[in-house]
Design an enzyme around this catalytic site. Sequence first.
Site, PDB file in Angstrom:
ATOM      1  CB  SER A 136      -0.902  -0.051   1.374  1.00 15.03           C
ATOM      2  OG  SER A 136      -1.314   1.097   1.677  1.00 15.03           O
ATOM      3  CE1 TYR A 149      -4.148  -1.893   5.448  1.00 14.52           C
ATOM      4  CE2 TYR A 149      -3.577  -0.134   4.491  1.00 14.52           C
ATOM      5  CZ  TYR A 149      -3.689  -1.051   4.149  1.00 14.52           C
ATOM      6  OH  TYR A 149      -3.888  -1.939   2.756  1.00 14.52           O
ATOM      7  CE  LYS A 153      -0.943  -3.711   3.613  1.00 14.14           C
ATOM      8  NZ  LYS A 153      -1.000  -4.866   2.190  1.00 14.14           N
TER       9      LYS A 153
HETATM   10  P1  NAP Z   1     -11.236  -6.135   0.794  1.00 16.53           P
HETATM   11  O1  NAP Z   1     -12.187  -6.226  -0.187  1.00 16.53           O
HETATM   12  O2  NAP Z   1     -11.215  -6.617   2.387  1.00 16.53           O
HETATM   13  O3  NAP Z   1     -10.739  -8.218   0.541  1.00 16.53           O
HETATM   14  C1  NAP Z   1      -9.922  -8.979   1.649  1.00 16.53           C
HETATM   15  C2  NAP Z   1      -9.751 -10.223   0.779  1.00 16.53           C
HETATM   16  O4  NAP Z   1      -8.605 -10.550   2.247  1.00 16.53           O
HETATM   17  C3  NAP Z   1     -11.225 -11.213   1.924  1.00 16.53           C
HETATM   18  O5  NAP Z   1     -12.015 -11.671   0.826  1.00 16.53           O
HETATM   19  C4  NAP Z   1     -10.726 -10.808   3.031  1.00 16.53           C
HETATM   20  O6  NAP Z   1     -11.444 -12.532   3.621  1.00 16.53           O
HETATM   21  C5  NAP Z   1      -9.941 -11.847   3.158  1.00 16.53           C
HETATM   22  N1  NAP Z   1      -8.944 -12.278   4.205  1.00 16.53           N
HETATM   23  C6  NAP Z   1      -9.208 -10.836   5.181  1.00 16.53           C
HETATM   24  N2  NAP Z   1      -7.908 -12.088   6.230  1.00 16.53           N
HETATM   25  C7  NAP Z   1      -7.673 -13.063   6.061  1.00 16.53           C
HETATM   26  C8  NAP Z   1      -7.562 -14.341   6.688  1.00 16.53           C
HETATM   27  N3  NAP Z   1      -7.131 -14.067   7.602  1.00 16.53           N
HETATM   28  N4  NAP Z   1      -7.504 -15.392   6.448  1.00 16.53           N
HETATM   29  C9  NAP Z   1      -7.715 -15.513   4.620  1.00 16.53           C
HETATM   30  N5  NAP Z   1      -8.426 -14.291   3.988  1.00 16.53           N
HETATM   31  C10 NAP Z   1      -8.618 -13.330   4.655  1.00 16.53           C
HETATM   32  O7  NAP Z   1      -9.778  -6.007   0.993  1.00 16.53           O
HETATM   33  P2  NAP Z   1      -8.920  -5.291  -0.855  1.00 16.53           P
HETATM   34  O8  NAP Z   1      -9.341  -4.245  -0.648  1.00 16.53           O
HETATM   35  O9  NAP Z   1      -9.786  -5.840  -1.637  1.00 16.53           O
HETATM   36  O10 NAP Z   1      -7.966  -5.505  -0.471  1.00 16.53           O
HETATM   37  C11 NAP Z   1      -6.871  -6.220  -1.489  1.00 16.53           C
HETATM   38  C12 NAP Z   1      -5.230  -5.791  -0.387  1.00 16.53           C
HETATM   39  O11 NAP Z   1      -5.416  -4.930  -1.209  1.00 16.53           O
HETATM   40  C13 NAP Z   1      -5.037  -5.489   0.724  1.00 16.53           C
HETATM   41  O12 NAP Z   1      -3.182  -6.563   1.296  1.00 16.53           O
HETATM   42  C14 NAP Z   1      -5.035  -4.151   1.566  1.00 16.53           C
HETATM   43  O13 NAP Z   1      -3.720  -4.209   2.394  1.00 16.53           O
HETATM   44  C15 NAP Z   1      -4.756  -3.773  -0.568  1.00 16.53           C
HETATM   45  N6  NAP Z   1      -5.110  -2.907  -0.400  1.00 16.53           N
HETATM   46  C16 NAP Z   1      -5.882  -1.963   0.069  1.00 16.53           C
HETATM   47  C17 NAP Z   1      -6.550  -0.328  -0.523  1.00 16.53           C
HETATM   48  C18 NAP Z   1      -7.921  -0.431  -0.206  1.00 16.53           C
HETATM   49  O14 NAP Z   1      -7.591   0.820  -0.210  1.00 16.53           O
HETATM   50  N7  NAP Z   1      -8.724  -0.876  -1.079  1.00 16.53           N
HETATM   51  C19 NAP Z   1      -5.428  -0.162  -0.890  1.00 16.53           C
HETATM   52  C20 NAP Z   1      -4.102  -0.491  -0.743  1.00 16.53           C
HETATM   53  C21 NAP Z   1      -3.377  -0.976  -0.285  1.00 16.53           C
HETATM   54  P3  NAP Z   1     -12.737 -12.373   4.318  1.00 16.53           P
HETATM   55  O15 NAP Z   1     -13.943 -10.995   3.882  1.00 16.53           O
HETATM   56  O16 NAP Z   1     -13.636 -13.420   4.446  1.00 16.53           O
HETATM   57  O17 NAP Z   1     -12.175 -11.777   5.781  1.00 16.53           O
END
Ligand code: NAP
Length: 244
Positions: A136, A149, A153
């Site tokens: 991130s 967080y 990261k």
């Molecule tokens: P998201 O929509 O919340 O999806 C995250 C996924 O990870 C969900 O399927 C969740 O499953 C799964 N997960 C979480 N904890 C877990 C665990 N303990 N074991 C197995 N699976 C688990 O998040 P996203 O926005 O797609 O984020 C994906 C990546 O991008 C992350 O690394 C995040 O830090 C990074 N990122 C996101 C953003 C943003 O603004 N969205 C920005 C920068 C970086 P459950 O829902 O079933 O828990």
Amino acid sequence: MELGLAGRRALVTGAGKGIGRSTVQALHAAGVHVVAVSRTQDDLDSLVRECPGVEPVCVDLGDWEATERALGGVGPVDLLVNNAAVAQLQPFLGITKEAFDTTFNVNLRAVIPVSQIVARGLIARKAPGSIVNVSSVASQRALMHHSAYSAAKAAMDMLTKVMALELAPHKIRVNAVNPTVVMTAMGKINWSDPQKSRAMLGRIPLGRFAEVENVVDVILFLLSDRSGMTTGSTVPVDGGFLVT
Ligand code: NAP
């Protein structure tokens, strides 16, 4: 650009929702056999219905031993996306032990057993591989209430570099992508407040948040041989946020 991924085998964590789910869909469409790892069985069931042939694994990645048990028997994997994470934002003075431990166990520590399983398999087969860690911009800039967080990261960025160094002799590349805000479930929880999002948008030269596809495109490029000379990098998908 033809990425030439067809016929490869990939493993994606956090595959149930958001960026992970879209990555699985894009890999599946590119002819890749995907192992989809996530925590909620319903998400995996609907993903398999959408993408027949995807192999689901339901496990809490925060549990090291359960992760090793769940993935120990996984077949050969060429491409790995360490994407699963939680974002439990808290003001520094209110950080709880539970939120800190969950953040570090899921967002950072889980990368180790999953990558060890994949890398050991690649080395045993003498096969080249590519690992992408989803980091991130919060790894490199201070954002309010992001202590745990951001720290996880930032550690992931450096873990990426050391993994790249140690795995390079085995022809395994390791890179990170560093997105700005993406309006997934995680993004919506943390950035739906218009005042907060306006301030963040004001710091992004391109003036918008990232679309999921913007992140997925970079992940697929880094997985592919088209990025064959790139390892140990942290690639921003941030509309220029990190240059300011
Ligand atoms: P998201 O929509 O919340 O999806 C995250 C996924 O990870 C969900 O399927 C969740 O499953 C799964 N997960 C979480 N904890 C877990 C665990 N303990 N074991 C197995 N699976 C688990 O998040 P996203 O926005 O797609 O984020 C994906 C990546 O991008 C992350 O690394 C995040 O830090 C990074 N990122 C996101 C953003 C943003 O603004 N969205 C920005 C920068 C970086 P459950 O829902 O079933 O828990």
